[in-house]
Design an enzyme around this catalytic site. Structure first.
Site, PDB file in Angstrom:
ATOM      1  N   SER A 107      -0.568 -13.259 -30.409  1.00 52.73           N
ATOM      2  CA  SER A 107      -0.946 -11.862 -30.611  1.00 52.73           C
ATOM      3  C   SER A 107      -2.411 -11.672 -30.227  1.00 52.73           C
ATOM      4  CB  SER A 107      -0.730 -11.457 -32.070  1.00 52.73           C
ATOM      5  OG  SER A 107      -1.386 -10.227 -32.338  1.00 52.73           O
ATOM      6  N   VAL A 108      -2.648 -10.886 -29.194  1.00 58.82           N
ATOM      7  CA  VAL A 108      -4.007 -10.605 -28.722  1.00 58.82           C
ATOM      8  C   VAL A 108      -4.805  -9.886 -29.808  1.00 58.82           C
ATOM      9  CG1 VAL A 108      -5.334  -9.304 -27.006  1.00 58.82           C
ATOM     10  CG2 VAL A 108      -3.260 -10.524 -26.317  1.00 58.82           C
ATOM     11  N   ARG A 109      -4.155  -8.958 -30.493  1.00 60.85           N
ATOM     12  CA  ARG A 109      -4.855  -8.183 -31.535  1.00 60.85           C
ATOM     13  C   ARG A 109      -5.219  -9.058 -32.724  1.00 60.85           C
ATOM     14  NH1 ARG A 109      -0.401  -4.284 -30.054  1.00 60.85           N
ATOM     15  NH2 ARG A 109      -1.358  -2.942 -28.478  1.00 60.85           N
ATOM     16  N   LYS A 188      -0.042  -5.304 -43.221  1.00 64.49           N
ATOM     17  CA  LYS A 188       0.399  -6.693 -43.274  1.00 64.49           C
ATOM     18  C   LYS A 188       0.192  -7.190 -44.699  1.00 64.49           C
ATOM     19  CE  LYS A 188      -0.374  -9.905 -40.011  1.00 64.49           C
ATOM     20  NZ  LYS A 188      -1.034 -10.911 -39.157  1.00 64.49           N
ATOM     21  N   HIS A 221       7.805 -11.053 -38.953  1.00 64.14           N
ATOM     22  CA  HIS A 221       7.872 -11.605 -37.596  1.00 64.14           C
ATOM     23  C   HIS A 221       8.158 -13.101 -37.637  1.00 64.14           C
ATOM     24  CE1 HIS A 221       5.612  -8.219 -35.221  1.00 64.14           C
ATOM     25  NE2 HIS A 221       6.544  -7.745 -36.014  1.00 64.14           N
ATOM     26  N   GLY A 222       8.456 -13.607 -38.846  1.00 65.76           N
ATOM     27  CA  GLY A 222       8.869 -15.001 -38.982  1.00 65.76           C
ATOM     28  C   GLY A 222       7.749 -15.993 -39.172  1.00 65.76           C
ATOM     29  N   LYS A 223       6.529 -15.486 -39.407  1.00 61.37           N
ATOM     30  CA  LYS A 223       5.367 -16.378 -39.460  1.00 61.37           C
ATOM     31  C   LYS A 223       4.787 -16.534 -40.867  1.00 61.37           C
ATOM     32  CE  LYS A 223       4.216 -15.204 -34.696  1.00 61.37           C
ATOM     33  NZ  LYS A 223       3.256 -14.509 -33.817  1.00 61.37           N
ATOM     34  N   HIS A 225       4.286 -14.095 -43.192  1.00 59.83           N
ATOM     35  CA  HIS A 225       3.695 -12.901 -43.801  1.00 59.83           C
ATOM     36  C   HIS A 225       4.642 -11.715 -43.592  1.00 59.83           C
ATOM     37  CE1 HIS A 225       2.203 -12.781 -39.563  1.00 59.83           C
ATOM     38  NE2 HIS A 225       2.587 -11.525 -39.675  1.00 59.83           N
ATOM     39  N   ARG A 227       5.244  -7.521 -42.792  1.00 61.74           N
ATOM     40  CA  ARG A 227       4.672  -6.338 -42.151  1.00 61.74           C
ATOM     41  C   ARG A 227       5.325  -5.101 -42.753  1.00 61.74           C
ATOM     42  NH1 ARG A 227       1.726  -6.567 -37.327  1.00 61.74           N
ATOM     43  NH2 ARG A 227       1.273  -8.709 -36.694  1.00 61.74           N
TER      44      ARG A 227
END
EC number: 3.6.4.-
Length: 317
Positions: A107-109, A188, A221-223, A225, A227
């Site tokens: 994720s760039v952001r 998040k 998103h499976g990581k 945490h 959203r």
């Protein structure tokens, strides 16, 4: 989203690799170059400005023909690229690992937010290089640890209890890949520690979500945490999550997709991600987002009595 190969290239030193950030002129040169099909996946030598990313990643950069890419000519691109290199150079990457590392979609952001945290004198990441590098390695998928509150990408904290922290994401203010829709609003939720959570703390979070964020769906998103997103953006999230999941599997980056706590996650999203993990097609999985689900027995029945009606939020209306 972008591959790590969009930010840096590897240079062999002894038996491991050192990573070097790209400069904007080398990228600009690559974007104008005519390259044979067979060389699309190779790092491009600009001759004058050094090594540039493989031409197959052209669409990751903002150009006259593509406004959806990164603003690579900004100072933020340089900061993100240098931070990525700093983190990768803190570990040993061998010849057998380098292709897998650089193919990871990140994720760039998220990376821009870590730069902002690093520059904030009040933030723990400003004071701890070890924690900063750990946060980056988690963000780029190299670490098996999940993103906790201390290592999170950050934002504006809107809720916190003993187990969870909820952040409002500030992507509208970003330089590298800003969200252009001024109506964007997303949150998040990170766990404060990677350990079992007391039921009372889960109940506090669900009460907050039910009353203050009743126009939003809780997804993952499976990581590791949560959203909290508008229902209207759920299908878009589904496309991105599915594409990243498939890309990581194809490139051998088999990270465990964490479904998280079913009591907190929106029921339809839980069904979507479960179906995705079983190997079903995107169409089959997405159908579950729009089906009426049978209500699960609610472990927190009567929770609504914990709040008064005048506390109901107008967020998202």
């Amino acid at each position: 989203m972008a591959e790590l190969a969009c930010f840096c290239y590897p240079h062999l030193e002894n038996d491991s690799y050192k990573f070097i950030p790209f400069n904007s002129l080398a990228i600009k040169c690559m974007l104008t170059a005519k390259v044979d099909k067979k060389d699309q996946d190779k790092f491009y030598n600009s001759i004058i400005y050094g090594i540039a990313p493989p031409p197959q990643f052209k669409k990751r950069y903002n150009t006259n023909d593509n406004s959806r890419g990164m603003n690579y000519e900004t100072s933020m691109f340089n900061k993100v690229a240098m931070l990525v290199c700093e983190a990768l150079n803190s570990i040993k990457v061998t010849q057998s690992d380098v292709a897998s590392v650089l193919s990871k979609v990140v994720s760039v952001r998220h990376l821009e937010n870590l730069v902002l945290r690093r520059e904030n004198h009040q933030d723990v990441l400003f004071h701890s290089k070890e924690l900063l590098l750990k946060s980056v390695l988690i963000a780029v998928g190299h670490s098996k640890e999940i993103e906790t509150t201390a290592t999170a990408e950050g934002g504006e904290i809107v809720f916190q209890n003993a187990a969870f922290t909820m952040w409002r994401l500030t992507y509208l203010e970003h330089k590298l890949m800003p969200i252009l829709d001024q109506n964007f609003i997303e949150y998040k939720i990170t766990v404060n520690e990677d350990k079992p959570v007391l039921e009372s703390h889960v109940k506090e979070l669900i009460a907050e979500l039910r009353w203050q964020y009743n126009k939003f769906a809780v997804i993952t998103h499976g990581k590791g945490h949560y959203r909290v997103v508008k229902y209207s953006s759920v299908a878009n999230h589904a496309d991105r999550v599915y594409a990243t999941f498939k890309s990581n599997n194809k490139n051998g980056n088999m990270l465990e997709f964490n479904l998280l706590d079913q009591r907190i996650i929106w029921q339809n999203w839980y069904a979507f991600t479960s179906s995705m993990k079983q190997g079903n097609t995107l169409d089959v999985c997405k159908r579950l987002l729009f089906q009426k689900m049978k209500r699960e027995s609610n472990p927190f029945k009567g929770l609504s009595t914990d709040r008064k009606m005048d506390e109901v939020s107008q967020v998202g209306i």
